[in-house]
Design an enzyme around this catalytic site. Sequence first.
Site, PDB file in Angstrom:
ATOM      1  N   LYS A 133       0.833  -1.206   0.000  1.00 12.57           N
ATOM      2  CA  LYS A 133       0.000   0.000   0.000  1.00 12.57           C
ATOM      3  C   LYS A 133       0.868   1.258   0.000  1.00 12.57           C
ATOM      4  CE  LYS A 133      -3.739  -2.589   0.663  1.00 12.57           C
ATOM      5  NZ  LYS A 133      -3.146  -3.926   0.815  1.00 12.57           N
ATOM      6  N   LYS A 168      -8.618   1.497   4.032  1.00 11.12           N
ATOM      7  CA  LYS A 168      -8.127   0.124   4.004  1.00 11.12           C
ATOM      8  C   LYS A 168      -6.912  -0.022   4.898  1.00 11.12           C
ATOM      9  CE  LYS A 168      -5.909   0.966  -0.511  1.00 11.12           C
ATOM     10  NZ  LYS A 168      -5.877   0.501  -1.920  1.00 11.12           N
ATOM     11  N   ARG A 218      -5.016  -5.204 -12.944  1.00 12.15           N
ATOM     12  CA  ARG A 218      -3.725  -5.735 -12.523  1.00 12.15           C
ATOM     13  C   ARG A 218      -2.777  -5.689 -13.721  1.00 12.15           C
ATOM     14  NH1 ARG A 218      -1.855  -9.098  -8.689  1.00 12.15           N
ATOM     15  NH2 ARG A 218      -2.786  -7.477  -7.355  1.00 12.15           N
ATOM     16  N   ARG A 233     -10.358  -6.425 -13.047  1.00  7.17           N
ATOM     17  CA  ARG A 233     -11.183  -7.181 -12.101  1.00  7.17           C
ATOM     18  C   ARG A 233     -12.415  -6.333 -11.772  1.00  7.17           C
ATOM     19  NH1 ARG A 233      -6.118  -7.706  -8.307  1.00  7.17           N
ATOM     20  NH2 ARG A 233      -6.018  -5.590  -9.152  1.00  7.17           N
ATOM     21  N   ARG A 241     -15.351  -3.577  -4.205  1.00  8.04           N
ATOM     22  CA  ARG A 241     -14.061  -4.216  -4.451  1.00  8.04           C
ATOM     23  C   ARG A 241     -14.091  -5.056  -5.721  1.00  8.04           C
ATOM     24  NH1 ARG A 241     -13.912  -7.550   0.911  1.00  8.04           N
ATOM     25  NH2 ARG A 241     -16.009  -7.953   0.101  1.00  8.04           N
ATOM     26  N   ASP A 281      -1.636  -2.241  -9.348  1.00  8.27           N
ATOM     27  CA  ASP A 281      -3.083  -2.101  -9.389  1.00  8.27           C
ATOM     28  C   ASP A 281      -3.415  -0.690  -9.849  1.00  8.27           C
ATOM     29  OD1 ASP A 281      -3.345  -4.671  -8.517  1.00  8.27           O
ATOM     30  OD2 ASP A 281      -3.956  -4.163  -6.478  1.00  8.27           O
ATOM     31  N   GLU A 289      -1.931   0.429  -5.850  1.00 11.71           N
ATOM     32  CA  GLU A 289      -1.093  -0.463  -5.058  1.00 11.71           C
ATOM     33  C   GLU A 289       0.067  -0.961  -5.920  1.00 11.71           C
ATOM     34  OE1 GLU A 289      -3.004  -3.671  -2.997  1.00 11.71           O
ATOM     35  OE2 GLU A 289      -4.595  -2.390  -2.182  1.00 11.71           O
ATOM     36  N   ASN A 291       2.120  -4.453  -5.801  1.00 16.27           N
ATOM     37  CA  ASN A 291       2.158  -5.768  -5.176  1.00 16.27           C
ATOM     38  C   ASN A 291       3.459  -6.482  -5.507  1.00 16.27           C
ATOM     39  OD1 ASN A 291      -0.845  -6.201  -4.154  1.00 16.27           O
ATOM     40  ND2 ASN A 291      -0.937  -5.180  -6.139  1.00 16.27           N
TER      41      ASN A 291
END
Length: 323
Positions: A133, A168, A218, A233, A241, A281, A289, A291
Amino acid sequence: MRLAFIVDPPEQFRIYKDSTFAMMEAAAKRGHALHVILQHDMAIVGGRVVATARRIELTGVAHDSEPHGPRADWFRTVETLDIALADFDAVVMRKDPPFDMEYVYSTFLLERAEAEGARVFNKPRAIRDHNEKLAIAEFPQYTAPTIVTRSLDRVRAFHAEHRDVILKPLDGMGGMGIFRVRDDGLNLGSIFETLTRDGARTIMVQRYLPEIVDGDKRVLLIGGEPVPFCLARIPMAGETRGNLAAGGTGVARPLSARDREIATGLAPTLWSRGLLLVGLDVIGSSLTEINVTSPTCFREIMDQTGFDVAGTMLDAIERAVGG
């Protein structure tokens, strides 16, 4: 090559969508020897980082006919051995979060193994240094308005400015613990208390991005280069979400011009730090984000576009170790 994958229990893999399994399939097709190691199987013995590893072979079970659940018949254990991590050609860290202290300890063990000659992907120090994050704070030119705080006053001020926000935790995955607070501010205080444990933990708050209806994308970086397709997504009805774990639907798409701008802007920096595989993301035009622990979405992109993401990953590993 002798490849070791540090994983969650392989008996729990959902191989119809598991990216680590896709990597293993690609490696097996190239004749590489596969080994699996659980996090708790690593140790320092006699001054060296060793592990109890299982050498496995794939059984050829078809992933496309699998029901949506874990299965253990996709592999067989050939032998179990105690081995120094430096004796593998490459060690691939694929343990899922939570990024708790045990995860941190694992990165220290892996870093020690690197000093003994092990080649670890992603680089353990880089994993540790890039909270998935918080890492976006280094690249504000690509992000939506964001604050990181454990102050309710700051959260209320941010909400008053932007009116529709996402809260979050800093250590979640798969959409866990993500809340949306709209213009009316309903339950903002109680959500803050829950996520911060009454102000004891730091959280992230971002302006809500309405483009989420078109998907939380993604974008994969492998070996410092973007994969030409992303996985959008798309949230299920009634959800904020887009995470697949939260019921989202994955739709593969070519990268947009903005996706590519973000990807090429970050890729050289992240690759130079030892992050061979990264999952960005992106919602709309904003990075949300970065990842680095165990990025996914290989299988969905491969199945929908035919682009060999897993093969690209193996190419990058082979180049990195000179294999």
